[in-house]
Enzyme design. Structure first.
Site, mmCIF file in Angstrom:
data_model
loop_
_atom_site.group_PDB
_atom_site.id
_atom_site.type_symbol
_atom_site.label_atom_id
_atom_site.label_comp_id
_atom_site.label_asym_id
_atom_site.label_seq_id
_atom_site.Cartn_x
_atom_site.Cartn_y
_atom_site.Cartn_z
ATOM 1 N N ASN A 16 0.852 -1.199 0.000
ATOM 2 C CA ASN A 16 0.000 0.000 0.000
ATOM 3 C C ASN A 16 0.889 1.250 0.000
ATOM 4 O OD1 ASN A 16 -1.418 2.284 1.091
ATOM 5 N ND2 ASN A 16 -3.075 0.919 1.678
ATOM 6 N N HIS A 75 0.847 6.362 1.655
ATOM 7 C CA HIS A 75 1.579 7.354 2.439
ATOM 8 C C HIS A 75 2.761 7.985 1.704
ATOM 9 C CE1 HIS A 75 -1.241 7.011 5.517
ATOM 10 N NE2 HIS A 75 -1.069 5.713 5.613
ATOM 11 N N ARG A 110 3.244 18.949 1.426
ATOM 12 C CA ARG A 110 3.828 20.198 0.941
ATOM 13 C C ARG A 110 3.181 20.683 -0.351
ATOM 14 N NH1 ARG A 110 9.189 21.291 3.056
ATOM 15 N NH2 ARG A 110 9.449 22.639 1.268
ATOM 16 N N HIS A 113 -5.774 3.678 -1.743
ATOM 17 C CA HIS A 113 -7.098 4.008 -1.209
ATOM 18 C C HIS A 113 -7.461 5.415 -1.683
ATOM 19 C CE1 HIS A 113 -9.749 4.400 2.689
ATOM 20 N NE2 HIS A 113 -10.427 4.619 1.584
ATOM 21 N N ARG A 122 -9.588 8.125 -1.141
ATOM 22 C CA ARG A 122 -10.541 8.597 -0.125
ATOM 23 C C ARG A 122 -11.414 9.716 -0.669
ATOM 24 N NH1 ARG A 122 -10.539 8.004 5.441
ATOM 25 N NH2 ARG A 122 -9.205 6.327 6.162
ATOM 26 N N ARG A 171 -7.129 12.797 0.646
ATOM 27 C CA ARG A 171 -6.023 13.262 1.494
ATOM 28 C C ARG A 171 -4.677 12.682 1.067
ATOM 29 N NH1 ARG A 171 -7.552 10.245 7.114
ATOM 30 N NH2 ARG A 171 -9.548 11.209 6.671
ATOM 31 N N HIS A 172 -4.691 11.541 0.380
ATOM 32 C CA HIS A 172 -3.405 11.042 -0.158
ATOM 33 C C HIS A 172 -3.507 10.783 -1.663
ATOM 34 C CE1 HIS A 172 -5.402 7.395 1.237
ATOM 35 N NE2 HIS A 172 -5.061 7.572 2.494
ATOM 36 N N GLU A 225 -8.856 0.518 -3.057
ATOM 37 C CA GLU A 225 -9.754 0.553 -1.893
ATOM 38 C C GLU A 225 -10.720 1.720 -2.055
ATOM 39 O OE1 GLU A 225 -6.587 -1.190 1.391
ATOM 40 O OE2 GLU A 225 -7.364 0.833 1.606
ATOM 41 N N THR A 275 -7.185 7.031 10.234
ATOM 42 C CA THR A 275 -7.010 5.868 9.362
ATOM 43 C C THR A 275 -8.279 5.021 9.440
ATOM 44 O OG1 THR A 275 -5.618 3.932 8.923
ATOM 45 C CG2 THR A 275 -5.830 4.574 11.220
ATOM 46 N N THR A 276 -8.349 3.935 8.650
ATOM 47 C CA THR A 276 -9.546 3.085 8.649
ATOM 48 C C THR A 276 -9.620 2.340 9.984
ATOM 49 O OG1 THR A 276 -9.060 2.813 6.311
ATOM 50 C CG2 THR A 276 -10.839 1.481 7.212
ATOM 51 N N GLU A 331 -11.093 -9.119 3.663
ATOM 52 C CA GLU A 331 -9.825 -8.745 4.284
ATOM 53 C C GLU A 331 -10.116 -8.491 5.758
ATOM 54 O OE1 GLU A 331 -7.217 -6.193 2.159
ATOM 55 O OE2 GLU A 331 -6.319 -5.388 3.986
ATOM 56 N N HIS A 369 -3.829 -4.038 8.045
ATOM 57 C CA HIS A 369 -3.908 -2.862 8.906
ATOM 58 C C HIS A 369 -2.939 -2.965 10.084
ATOM 59 C CE1 HIS A 369 -5.750 1.017 9.683
ATOM 60 N NE2 HIS A 369 -5.286 0.799 10.897
ATOM 61 N N GLY A 404 1.038 -1.108 4.492
ATOM 62 C CA GLY A 404 1.356 0.222 3.999
ATOM 63 C C GLY A 404 2.164 1.088 4.943
ATOM 64 N N HIS A 405 1.540 1.539 6.007
ATOM 65 C CA HIS A 405 2.118 2.594 6.841
ATOM 66 C C HIS A 405 3.502 2.241 7.366
ATOM 67 C CE1 HIS A 405 2.295 5.171 10.559
ATOM 68 N NE2 HIS A 405 2.091 6.050 9.603
HETATM 69 N N1 PXP Z 1 -5.951 -3.003 4.269
HETATM 70 C C1 PXP Z 1 -6.940 -2.088 4.230
HETATM 71 C C2 PXP Z 1 -8.285 -2.530 3.779
HETATM 72 C C3 PXP Z 1 -6.696 -0.755 4.592
HETATM 73 O O1 PXP Z 1 -7.703 0.150 4.538
HETATM 74 C C4 PXP Z 1 -5.390 -0.385 4.961
HETATM 75 C C5 PXP Z 1 -5.099 1.045 5.314
HETATM 76 O O2 PXP Z 1 -5.844 1.442 6.362
HETATM 77 C C6 PXP Z 1 -4.403 -1.360 4.976
HETATM 78 C C7 PXP Z 1 -4.712 -2.662 4.633
HETATM 79 C C8 PXP Z 1 -2.991 -1.036 5.306
HETATM 80 O O3 PXP Z 1 -2.864 -0.648 6.631
HETATM 81 P P1 PXP Z 1 -1.479 -0.029 7.113
HETATM 82 O O4 PXP Z 1 -1.263 1.208 6.326
HETATM 83 O O5 PXP Z 1 -1.709 0.217 8.564
HETATM 84 O O6 PXP Z 1 -0.415 -1.070 6.854
#
Ligand code: PXP
Length: 241
Positions: A9, A12, A20, A45, A47, A51-52, A72, A102-103, A153, A194, A216-217
């Protein structure tokens, strides 16, 4: 040997760009680098508040990426329209609240059910693989099955939080394990995501029956120190059992 697929993902990367209002770092570049270094899919994702990731990112990445793009989206008319036009190979429907960082949890499958059913049917007709982001709940996975999706998921946020804070996590892990088993029995493909880190991904990878992790994060954060290629390789090693 079992192998869990890794979805990278890159939201970010866009968060840093947008902080910026610049044109860099490029999410497209990150997507292509992830592909080159062994990601099985790339997740973005889109949104409601953009925002990203934005629509131009979606268009560019969808055009240039050779591995599957996992989009997403929230279950809204706007997102149904965008996804119908873009036709990404994978779609994951997620809940969305404007004020959340976040979600925060899985979908409420009793809310907006008729529209969700329509959205799933329409997007399946476009040949997208449809997944629902759900809580690790037996009731929810049964509800998801009735909605005729291909995958679910499981939201792993609570588990990851417990692991990060060095609290007892076995009960939550067991809860996830039961839901994974149920999903496999129901013939659903089960994914997880997540909050996953090297440590929580390793712990969760021991559960049989999860086919895909979406991360992702932590992965983007770790890439600041180690670089995206090495971070992806480290995750791939963890997911090769
Ligand atoms: N899976 C889903 C469905 C998500 O919405 C997200 C982001 O919130 C992730 C995975 C990835 O989560 P993270 O960025 O915390 O790794």
């Amino acid at each position: 040997m079992r192998r869990i697929r890794l979805g990278v993902n890159i939201d970010h990367v866009a968060t840093v760009r947008n902080a910026r209002g610049e044109t860099y770092p490029s999410p497209l570049r990150a997507a292509l680098l992830a592909e080159k270094n062994g990601a099985d899919s790339v997740t973005i994702h889109l949104r409601e508040d953009r925002r990203h990731i934005n629509e131009l990112d979606l268009k560019e990445i969808k055009t240039k990426l050779k591995i599957p793009l996992n989009l997403e989206i929230a279950a809204t008319k706007e997102m149904l329209k965008i996804a119908s036009r873009s036709k990404p190979p994978f779609i994951c429907v997620v809940p969305e609240k404007r004020e959340e960082i976040t979600t925060e949890g899985g979908l409420n499958l009793d809310h907006n059910k008729d529209f969700l059913r329509v959205l799933i049917k329409k997007l399946k007709k476009k040949n997208s693989r449809i997944s629902l982001f759900i809580e690790p709940s037996l009731k929810d996975i049964e509800k998801a099955k009735k909605l005729d999706v291909d995958c679910v998921e499981i939201h792993t946020g609570k588990l990851c939080n417990l692991i990060n804070k060095k609290k007892k996590y076995k009960k939550e892990l067991k809860r996830i394990q039961k839901v994974v088993q149920k999903g496999n029995e129901l013939g659903l493909e089960v994914h997880a995501g997540h909050g996953l880190t090297f440590i929580s991904a390793k712990i969760l990878s021991k559960i049989r029956g999860i086919q895909e992790f979406n991360i992702g994060h932590f992965l983007v954060g770790e890439s600041i120190f180690e670089g995206l290629p090495l971070t992806i390789k480290k995750f791939k090693k963890i997911l090769k059992l």
